[in-house]
Design a protein around this motif. Structure first.
Motif, short mmCIF file in Angstrom:
data_model
loop_
_atom_site.label_atom_id
_atom_site.label_comp_id
_atom_site.label_asym_id
_atom_site.label_seq_id
_atom_site.Cartn_x
_atom_site.Cartn_y
_atom_site.Cartn_z
N GLY A 130 -40.82 35.74 28.91
CA GLY A 130 -41.42 35.03 27.79
C GLY A 130 -40.90 35.50 26.45
O GLY A 130 -40.42 34.71 25.63
N TRP A 189 -38.12 33.52 23.98
CA TRP A 189 -38.62 33.09 22.67
C TRP A 189 -37.81 33.76 21.56
O TRP A 189 -37.41 33.12 20.59
CB TRP A 189 -40.10 33.46 22.52
N SER A 246 -35.65 31.77 18.87
CA SER A 246 -36.06 31.74 17.46
C SER A 246 -34.98 32.35 16.56
O SER A 246 -34.74 31.87 15.46
CB SER A 246 -37.40 32.45 17.26
N GLN A 248 -38.80 24.20 16.90
CA GLN A 248 -40.11 24.77 17.25
C GLN A 248 -40.55 24.42 18.67
O GLN A 248 -41.02 25.28 19.42
CB GLN A 248 -41.16 24.25 16.24
N GLN A 276 -38.63 26.60 21.08
CA GLN A 276 -39.10 27.99 21.03
C GLN A 276 -40.38 28.19 21.84
O GLN A 276 -40.56 29.18 22.52
CB GLN A 276 -39.41 28.39 19.59
N LEU A 277 -41.30 27.22 21.75
CA LEU A 277 -42.59 27.37 22.42
C LEU A 277 -42.52 27.03 23.90
O LEU A 277 -43.12 27.71 24.72
CB LEU A 277 -43.65 26.50 21.73
N SER A 278 -41.77 25.98 24.22
CA SER A 278 -41.81 25.58 25.64
C SER A 278 -40.86 26.39 26.51
O SER A 278 -40.95 26.34 27.72
CB SER A 278 -41.54 24.07 25.79
N ILE A 289 -40.93 29.62 26.53
CA ILE A 289 -41.64 30.86 26.88
C ILE A 289 -42.08 30.87 28.34
O ILE A 289 -42.00 31.88 29.02
CB ILE A 289 -42.86 31.05 25.95
N LYS A 334 -40.68 29.62 30.90
CA LYS A 334 -39.56 29.20 31.76
C LYS A 334 -39.55 29.82 33.15
O LYS A 334 -38.95 29.27 34.06
CB LYS A 334 -38.24 29.52 31.07
N THR A 345 -47.29 22.03 23.06
CA THR A 345 -45.86 21.74 22.93
C THR A 345 -45.46 20.76 24.03
O THR A 345 -46.29 20.37 24.85
CB THR A 345 -45.03 23.05 23.00
N ILE A 375 -49.81 33.41 22.72
CA ILE A 375 -49.10 32.45 21.85
C ILE A 375 -50.05 31.90 20.79
O ILE A 375 -49.72 31.87 19.60
CB ILE A 375 -48.50 31.30 22.69
#
Lengths: 231, 114
Positions: A107, A111, A115, A121, A124-126, A128, A130, A146, A227
């Protein structure tokens, strides 16, 4: 024609048909892992959406019936996790530390790089989640607001990249123990990692299921909390 | 089958209620999963019916990802624009996670074993 294409049943039939075709295709090609049926079905659905011009929202009017089942399916994941619980008792410290490591490294690192390199954006959020199994990654994405579709995209990118390189990587770092490799594959590459681990051995496979389910559970609880705290 | 579905849906429903009324930031299906897990631990075994239904469910879980995944059609331009960042972040984090997780497991397992 437009009526037919935007009729909810059409999306439903196209999705089920594409899935059935993709499963057949993978079997035909000797179960090659790169021909992941889910990835191919998503590709076919995307082609259908853009070629027909109906747009994603109209597609979802039909596909929502499938999407709705994700919730119950996530709850059902408690059963395989319960069956692997005996293994945790013997290896509690190793298991808990490893799953927290996987959660934090996957995560935070994803990220951080995204970033630092100026990703949008939403990316970057989705990205995390993975390494989290898809059903729960979608849950996390919806919770933190997101794009869940991007989350699915990153989950599969991770699964494919990880399983492509895992044998090579583990050879370089000289880790060959079934339990460690299996657990890591499941925790990092979820379902695709589990398939890969079962090719190695039954033990590796069992530990990969444990890795995947625990990673999902721990991330599903920790990731949204962390988050949303920093957002 | 019906009883198993009822159990699963009730767990999800309870999860949803807990999340809604407590405002806690956890996906409700994950809370439902925890409820079912705790139930199974208390019971000490998986009922046959529930076992069959869930394994059937999970067998086709991949299909359930398709509608959400197809939403990527809205982001094709974004992905094409930022593919390098995506690849760098995905690749680095994936490899690092694979190595460090396996390493952590191996290290701690040894300490306990010997």
């Amino acid at each position: 024609m437009e009526y037919i294409l935007s009729y909810p049943l059409t999306s439903l039939i196209v999705t089920l048909g594409a899935y059935s075709f993709s499963v057949w295709l993978q079997k035909k090609a000797g179960s090659h892992s790169l021909l992941n049926p889910v990835v191919i079905t998503i590709g076919l659905a995307v082609i259908f959406i853009s070629m027909s011009g109906i747009g994603y929202e109209t597609y979802m009017e039909g596909a929502n019936f499938i999407h709705f089942l994700l919730g119950p399916a996530t709850v059902a994941l408690a059963v395989p996790l319960y069956k692997q619980l005996q293994m945790i008792k013997k290896q509690a410290i190793a298991v808990i530390t490893s799953v927290l490591t996987a959660c934090f490294i996957s995560g935070f690192l994803a990220w951080f790089i995204a970033s630092q390199m100026g990703a949008a954006q939403d990316i970057q959020l989705s990205i995390i989640s993975k390494s989290v199994t898809t059903a729960i990654a979608i849950g996390i994405a919806e919770k933190i607001g997101t794009a869940s579709s991007l989350a699915v995209f990153f989950v599969f990118t991770t699964g494919i990249l990880g399983t492509l390189f895992s044998s090579f990587i583990f050879k370089i770092v000289k880790i060959d123990e079934d339990k460690a490799v299996g657990f890591s594959l499941g925790a990092t590459c979820h379902g695709l990692g589990v398939a890969k681990a079962f090719q190695k051995s039954e033990t590796a496979g069992a530990f990969s299921v444990l890795g995947m389910s625990l990673m999902g559970l721990v991330s599903g609880i920790l990731m949204p909390l962390v988050i949303l705290f920093f957002l | 089958m019906v009883n198993a579905l009822l159990i699963i849906l009730c767990c999800q429903f309870t999860g949803e209620m807990i999340v809604h009324f407590s405002g806690v930031a956890i996906p409700s299906s994950v809370v439902g999963m925890v409820i079912l897990l705790v139930g199974l631990i208390i019971k000490g075994s998986v009922p046959d019916d529930l076992d069959k239904t869930t394994s059937e469910f999970i067998k086709y879980i991949g299909l359930l990802f398709v509608p959400a995944g197809a939403g990527v059609s809205l982001y094709l331009n974004l992905i094409a624009e930022q593919w390098l960042v995506i690849l760098a972040a995905s690749f680095t984090a994936t490899i690092a996670t694979l190595i460090l997780t396996a390493y952590a497991f191996k290290l701690l397992e040894k300490k306990r074993g010997t």
